[in-house]
Design an enzyme around this catalytic site. Structure first.
Site, PDB file in Angstrom:
ATOM      1  N   SER A   1      90.754  30.847 152.062  1.00  0.00           N
ATOM      2  CA  SER A   1      90.458  31.110 150.651  1.00  0.00           C
ATOM      3  C   SER A   1      90.134  29.782 150.006  1.00  0.00           C
ATOM      4  CB  SER A   1      91.690  31.727 149.979  1.00  0.00           C
ATOM      5  OG  SER A   1      91.552  31.765 148.573  1.00  0.00           O
TER       6      SER A   1
ATOM      7  N   TYR B   1     101.205  32.852 147.789  1.00  0.00           N
ATOM      8  CA  TYR B   1      99.931  33.061 148.480  1.00  0.00           C
ATOM      9  C   TYR B   1      99.231  31.727 148.746  1.00  0.00           C
ATOM     10  CZ  TYR B   1      95.043  34.469 149.147  1.00  0.00           C
ATOM     11  OH  TYR B   1      93.762  34.629 149.630  1.00  0.00           O
TER      12      TYR B   1
END
Length: 289
Positions: free
Chosen positions: A132, A145
């Site tokens: 990401s 996360y």
């Protein structure tokens, strides 16, 4: 004909990648925790389904062995399985934190550890991790996360040195916001009974980040980037993808961190201070502005 094994293919980026590689004439080992529930992929050309849970080393070993038996070889592994734990850190349980790391970090390591003997023996292979842009920059309410994605980014970068002598390439795909079920079905929202001090802050920041997902491109753009990484023959490590990821990562490198944090707050915290009915006297959030 080359073969790719992709984890986490039940929906979103994983399923789009299966379709894209299949359309390009590749053999595709599409792995998911419940292949018996999949109604579509098994009819796509060159696609076979295998059960694989990245938190279960036995299933990983079996899926890789079965894929090699079915297709004769594996050229590329795509570590896509993962999900987002979202919310303020104080509200997250130990179980939620462990599950997030077990899937997003140790799951990636489990798959890579199992495929490495095969890649070393053939002196060739490509490992692609769907990380990401959140592995290189951060946003509020995504602390757990982000911790997993930063871990994978660092792990992969160091691993790339170790594996290059064996002609094994390590690549990270770094999407920004993508319109998938990451923002709903695949999300684990942290809540703690009796903890209400963060409620308004989490409501505002969650609303703003969800909007980014609603306005984002679909998973097909990531599938194309994964295919590019699998076929370009380079040892390039990082592939930003999406409408904002390349720009944000460039700006993050270009300007001082305090300036970048100001940009993040202006977007993700938009409306928080204006909507607040009270202004805390000295919160960490205010003192960092």
């Amino acid at each position: 004909m080359k073969t790719v094994l992709i984890t986490g293919t039940s929906s979103g980026i994983g399923k789009a990648a299966v379709k894209y590689f299949s359309d390009k004439g590749w053999n595709v080992a599409a792995t998911l925790r419940r292949p018996e529930q999949e109604k579509e992929m098994h009819i796509w050309p060159h696609v076979k389904l295998f059960r694989l849970d990245v938190t279960d080393p036995v299933s990983i070993k079996a899926a890789i062995a079965d894929a090699i038996a079915a297709f004769g070889d594996i050229d590329v592994i795509v570590n896509n399985a993962g999900y987002g734990g979202v919310g303020v850190f104080e509200a997250a349980t130990e179980e939620q934190i462990r599950r997030q790391f077990d899937t997003n970090v140790f799951g990636v390591m489990n798959v890579i550890r199992e495929i490495l003997p095969h890649f070393r023996a053939r002196r060739d292979g490509t490992i692609i991790n769907v990380t990401s842009m959140g592995g290189l920059l951060t946003f509020p309410i995504y602390s757990v996360y982000h911790g997993t994605k930063w871990a994978v980014e660092g792990f992969a970068e160091a691993l790339s040195f170790e594996l290059r002598p064996f002609n094994i390439r390590v690549k990270n795909i770094e999407p920004g916001a993508i319109k998938t079920d990451f923002y709903d079905r695949s999300q684990d929202l942290f809540r703690k009974e009796g903890l209400t001090d963060y409620d308004h802050y989490q409501e505002v920041t969650l609303r703003n980040t969800q909007k980014a997902g609603e306005d984002a491109p679909g998973p097909e753009v990531v599938a194309r980037k994964i295919y590019q990484a699998a076929t370009d023959g380079s040892f390039k490590l990082r592939y930003p993808v999406g409408s904002e990821s390349p720009v944000l990562l460039f700006v993050r490198r270009l300007i001082p961190l305090s300036w970048f944090h100001g940009v993040v707050r202006s977007v993700v915290e938009k409306g928080y201070y204006k909507e607040s009915t009270r202004v805390p006297s000295a919160t960490p959030l205010q003192t960092s502005r």
